[in-house]
Design a protein around this motif. Structure first.
Motif, short mmCIF file in Angstrom:
data_model
loop_
_atom_site.label_atom_id
_atom_site.label_comp_id
_atom_site.label_asym_id
_atom_site.label_seq_id
_atom_site.Cartn_x
_atom_site.Cartn_y
_atom_site.Cartn_z
N GLY A 1 -11.34 -2.99 -16.70
CA GLY A 1 -11.96 -2.42 -17.98
C GLY A 1 -11.45 -1.09 -18.14
N ARG A 2 -10.67 -0.42 -17.46
CA ARG A 2 -9.99 0.73 -17.74
C ARG A 2 -8.72 0.49 -18.33
NH1 ARG A 2 -11.40 4.66 -12.92
NH2 ARG A 2 -10.50 6.36 -14.57
N CYS A 3 -7.90 -0.23 -17.75
CA CYS A 3 -6.65 -0.62 -17.79
C CYS A 3 -6.14 -1.13 -19.39
CB CYS A 3 -6.20 -1.70 -17.17
SG CYS A 3 -4.17 -2.10 -17.28
N THR A 4 -5.54 -0.08 -19.90
CA THR A 4 -4.98 -0.34 -21.54
C THR A 4 -3.76 -0.80 -21.59
OG1 THR A 4 -4.08 2.01 -21.57
CG2 THR A 4 -6.37 1.60 -22.33
N GLY A 5 -3.04 -1.37 -20.83
CA GLY A 5 -1.77 -2.09 -20.93
C GLY A 5 -0.35 -1.27 -20.88
N ARG B 1 0.90 -1.22 -0.12
CA ARG B 1 0.04 0.13 0.07
C ARG B 1 0.85 1.50 0.01
NH1 ARG B 1 -5.01 -1.87 4.08
NH2 ARG B 1 -4.99 -3.80 3.28
N CYS B 2 1.84 1.21 -0.78
CA CYS B 2 2.63 2.52 -0.67
C CYS B 2 2.30 3.57 -1.79
CB CYS B 2 4.02 1.86 -1.28
SG CYS B 2 4.18 1.30 -2.94
N ASN B 3 1.24 3.06 -2.60
CA ASN B 3 0.54 4.16 -3.67
C ASN B 3 1.33 4.11 -4.76
OD1 ASN B 3 -1.56 4.11 -1.83
ND2 ASN B 3 -0.76 6.00 -0.86
N ALA B 4 2.45 3.81 -5.01
CA ALA B 4 3.52 3.97 -6.19
C ALA B 4 2.76 3.76 -7.47
CB ALA B 4 4.69 3.40 -6.23
N CYS B 5 2.01 2.56 -7.49
CA CYS B 5 1.25 2.02 -8.69
C CYS B 5 0.10 3.09 -8.99
CB CYS B 5 0.71 0.62 -8.51
SG CYS B 5 -0.45 0.52 -6.96
N VAL B 6 -0.59 3.59 -7.98
CA VAL B 6 -1.65 4.61 -8.12
C VAL B 6 -1.14 5.70 -8.90
CG1 VAL B 6 -3.33 5.88 -6.92
CG2 VAL B 6 -2.83 3.74 -6.03
N ASP B 7 -0.05 6.17 -8.25
CA ASP B 7 0.68 7.58 -8.94
C ASP B 7 0.97 7.39 -10.38
OD1 ASP B 7 0.37 8.56 -6.32
OD2 ASP B 7 2.40 8.20 -5.73
N VAL B 8 1.48 6.31 -10.65
CA VAL B 8 2.05 6.10 -12.25
C VAL B 8 0.83 5.37 -13.16
CG1 VAL B 8 4.45 5.59 -11.28
CG2 VAL B 8 2.69 3.68 -11.96
N CYS B 9 0.05 4.97 -12.82
CA CYS B 9 -1.05 4.41 -13.86
C CYS B 9 -1.76 5.81 -14.62
CB CYS B 9 -2.33 3.83 -12.94
SG CYS B 9 -3.43 2.96 -14.02
N PRO B 10 -1.53 5.80 -15.68
CA PRO B 10 -2.04 6.94 -16.73
C PRO B 10 -3.54 6.90 -16.87
CG PRO B 10 -1.13 5.37 -17.93
CD PRO B 10 -0.51 4.91 -16.59
N GLU B 11 -4.18 5.83 -16.72
CA GLU B 11 -5.56 5.74 -17.14
C GLU B 11 -6.41 5.64 -15.71
OE1 GLU B 11 -3.51 2.95 -17.63
OE2 GLU B 11 -3.43 2.68 -19.79
N GLY B 12 -5.67 5.71 -14.34
CA GLY B 12 -6.63 5.91 -13.26
C GLY B 12 -7.08 4.78 -12.85
N ALA B 13 -6.43 3.56 -13.35
CA ALA B 13 -7.38 2.24 -13.50
C ALA B 13 -7.00 1.54 -12.10
CB ALA B 13 -6.98 1.42 -14.32
N ILE B 14 -6.29 2.16 -11.11
CA ILE B 14 -5.97 1.37 -9.70
C ILE B 14 -6.46 2.35 -8.69
CG2 ILE B 14 -4.10 0.70 -8.22
CD1 ILE B 14 -2.48 0.22 -10.80
N GLY B 15 -7.23 1.98 -8.03
CA GLY B 15 -7.90 2.92 -6.69
C GLY B 15 -7.06 2.37 -5.52
N PHE B 16 -7.63 3.17 -4.57
CA PHE B 16 -6.88 3.07 -3.15
C PHE B 16 -7.73 1.58 -2.61
CE2 PHE B 16 -6.28 7.48 -3.49
CZ PHE B 16 -4.88 7.54 -3.33
#
Length: 701
Positions: free
Chosen positions: A219-223, A197-212
């Protein structure tokens, strides 16, 4: 309440000497209760208090009274006289009813029965979206060991990891309090066990597909996979991870999803479905906090497989109990024992299965039928002895039913338009209304009841309503056919307080049905069919009109006959072996099929077993010879015996042998002399085979 002590004393021999009626016994007249408690202890007598509202206060007073016995040693009984009759527009005519209620309240408790145990260590699984699940967990974490199963993506988990969190799609949930087996599929690329739960993935995801909630919305992740690089150290994200099926055992389940995991009406104990309802969540939290430790409940049923009509010879006959169980506690054992199996941990004690069981193989155990019948009889006899007329029993549940009747009584006290329970209506509190059925309804009628009302609330499952309606139709048809006028068994609908006005009007306007001239004095038996027969005998004997030949009944009837197509019946007697109630029998001296109608339970096993489809059911009450004929064996079919062509001994029927010859004559294995062996008895057939070994074929061996 207008209570007349001397009048009650006349109606109740055990209340001899009763003169004083108290109206503030729980307050400034409490000393009278304390004196009575001490006197009861000295005399070794029972103490009965005609107030249920202040039960807790009276128990405290008893504990504080020097010389009174503790309630554990000498239980104090309580009876509601107020809402049941004192608060009614008929209150001044209700003395017979109040006497009956007092008499019934003094009956001994039911005999103890075996118990069913549960053990909970407090391991709770909360299923739902992250934020809602966390809020619920926070209210329970101080008492229970809470884990979460996230069923949706998009909400938030706290930054600090405080409890085990799983994520995935629920694929299976079974069990009960202390023994829930949970199965789910985990397919999300993020492994919550590895996630920090460091939130690094949340910060870098350009689609905002990762929430808290630290789950990827696929469905939002484009790869882009930037999250994989950001999580390289923890290694919690892997898009190539195969779907993993997991399972774990929990003691308790709190389900916050919109739809419950179980579709049946009666949910397993220990499972709480609240959805998004804040009120339900509050109630569930209060109950869950107390569900740690060992718990017991009565084993509500007894099962006698020997007389069960569920199946014989791999054929299903009666499956009424399986169909009606709203807890799905009953399953067919057709492939193994041939009977049914009741899981006591799932059984909620409604008793509906015992009500629809035609043979009595399933019986209600706590209380058993004789105990309940004794209570009904005490109410009816005391009411009649006190001068009451046209008694109507009102069967209701001790939960929602009791609450509704309490509200009706209170409304009658304050509302000029509400009448309250009529003086002739005797309320009977049951664990569940579905636990009492046809045989006890008819017993009550035989013992002087005018009517039986059954109060249905929101507690009753749809299956119960249908079954009770079918049985009520059978009862009313029977009684009408015997000449008893009126509606004798009636279902009353009142789901909640909004239906009170309609319930009040129905009870007030219900006209009494006709009663027997002489009330029966028999006691109900432990065997269901025996009680039913005693009731029928008395009702037939007291019938107010000439008896018809028979009374046609609905298909739900446990009474009836069978019709045999003698042109198709070969007297193979497979139906005799299938009959669970000894209604069908053979004749050892000649080919006959005999039938005792009294024993027939209309299970249909004979019809399902018959290879010729020669049997059909006929639901009815046969009244020839004042009902005596149905107790005698009668011949349904008979045939000329077929004699063995070798020794002359009869071994079958002419029709059966001819049918066998007709079916096998063209078969290549039964040509020439081999066909003649079909006309021999078993012994001669063996002798002939060994006497002519050259003619023996594979089928002979």
């Amino acid at each position: 309440m207008p209570l007349d002590g001397p009048a009650l004393a006349k109606a109740l021999p055990q209340a001899e000497g009763l003169q004083t009626v108290h109206n503030l016994l729980c307050r400034h007249e409490a000393v009278h209760f304390q004196r009575a408690a001490k006197a009861a202890a000295v005399a070794g007598e029972q103490l009965l208090v005609g107030c249920t509202q202040e039960k807790r206060l009276f128990l405290e007073l008893n504990a504080q009274t020097e010389g009174a016995l503790p309630a554990e040693e000498q239980p104090i009984r309580f009876v509601n006289l107020r809402e049941s009759g004192g608060w009614s527009k008929d209150a001044r005519q209700a003395m017979p009813k109040l006497a009956a209620l007092i008499a019934a309240a003094q009956l001994p408790d039911p005999d103890p029965v075996p118990t069913v145990s549960y053990r909970s260590a407090g391991r709770l699984l909360v299923i739902g979206a992250a934020e809602a699940a966390e809020r619920a967990a926070a209210m329970l974490a101080d008492k229970l060991d809470v884990s979460l199963l996230l069923s949706d993506v998009g909400s938030a988990l706290p930054q600090v990891r405080e409890r085990a969190v799983h994520a995935g799609r629920l694929t299976g949930l079974s069990g009960w309090l202390g023994a829930f087996q949970v199965r789910w599929d985990s397919a999300n690329p993020i492994d919550l066990d590895l996630c920090t739960r460091c939130n690094a993935c949340v910060d870098v995801c350009p689609e905002g597909a990762i929430g808290f909630d630290y789950q990827i919305d696929l469905g939002r992740c484009t790869g882009h996979r930037a999250c994989v690089k950001a999580c390289a150290v923890a290694g919690a994200i892997d898009f190539n991870r195969a779907t993993e099926s997991q399972s774990e055992t929990f003691d308790l389940i709190l389900d916050l999803r919109p739809a419950p995991a179980f579709s049946q009406h009666a949910l397993p104990q220990g499972y709480f479905h609240v959805g998004a309802d804040a009120g339900k969540l509050f109630d569930a939290v209060l109950k869950l906090r107390e569900l740690t430790g060992e718990f017991e409940k009565p084993k509500f049923f007894q099962y006698k497989q020997k007389i069960c009509a569920h199946s014989r010879n791999e054929r299903v006959g009666c499956d009424a109990c399986v169909q009606i169980c709203s807890a799905r506690a009953i399953t067919s054992e057709l492939a193994t024992t041939g009977g049914i199996r009741v899981e006591p941990h799932l059984c909620v004690g409604c008793g509906a299965c015992t009500t629809v069981c035609p043979t009595g193989a399933l019986s209600y155990a706590y209380p058993d039928a004789p105990t309940t019948a004794k209570r009904l009889r005490t109410l009816l006899t005391t009411y009649a002895r006190a001068g009451g007329r046209d008694a109507a029993l009102l069967l209701h549940s001790q939960g929602a039913g009791s609450r509704l009747l309490g509200e009706l009584g209170r409304a009658a006290r304050t509302d000029a338009d509400t009448h309250g329970l009529p003086a002739r209506v005797l309320p009977v509190e049951l664990w569940h209304t579905a636990s009492v059925g046809l045989e006890l309804w008819l017993t009550a009628k035989a013992q002087g009841a005018s009517q039986v009302f059954i109060l249905l609330t929101d507690e009753e499952a749809p299956e119960y309503r249908a079954a009770l309606a079918e049985q009520a139709e059978v009862a009313n048809t029977l009684l009408a056919g015997l000449g008893y006028a009126g509606v004798h068994v009636q279902l009353l609908e009142a789901r909640d307080a909004r239906d009170l006005a309609a319930l009040d009007a129905t009870l007030r306007s219900a006209l009494p049905a006709s009663v027997v001239r002489l009330a029966a004095a028999f006691a109900a038996q432990s065997e269901k069919r025996a009680t039913l027969e005693l009731a029928l005998e008395h009702l037939v004997a007291q019938a107010p009109q000439a008896l018809p030949e028979a009374i046609a009944l609905a298909a739900a009837s446990p009474l009836g006959s069978i019709n045999v197509d003698t042109g198709r019946c070969t007297l193979c007697l497979s139906c005799v072996g299938a009959c669970p109630s000894a209604a069908l029998a053979d004749n050892p001296d000649k080919p006959q099929l005999r039938f005792i109608e009294k024993n027939c339970v209309q299970c249909g096993l004979c019809a399902g077993t018959c290879p010729e489809d020669a049997i059909t059911l006929q639901p009815r009450l046969w009244l020839a010879d004042a009902g005596k004929a149905r107790k005698q064996a009668r011949v349904l079919n008979e045939a000329q015996p077929f004699a063995c062509i070798r020794c002359g001994k009869p071994f079958g029927t002419l029709q059966a042998v001819e049918a066998m010859l007709g079916r096998l004559a063209g078969h290549p294995m039964f040509q020439g002399e081999a066909l003649q062996r079909l006309k021999m008895c078993g012994d001669c057939r063996v002798i002939d085979i060994y006497s002519n070994p050259s003619e023996v074929r594979i089928t002979d061996l």
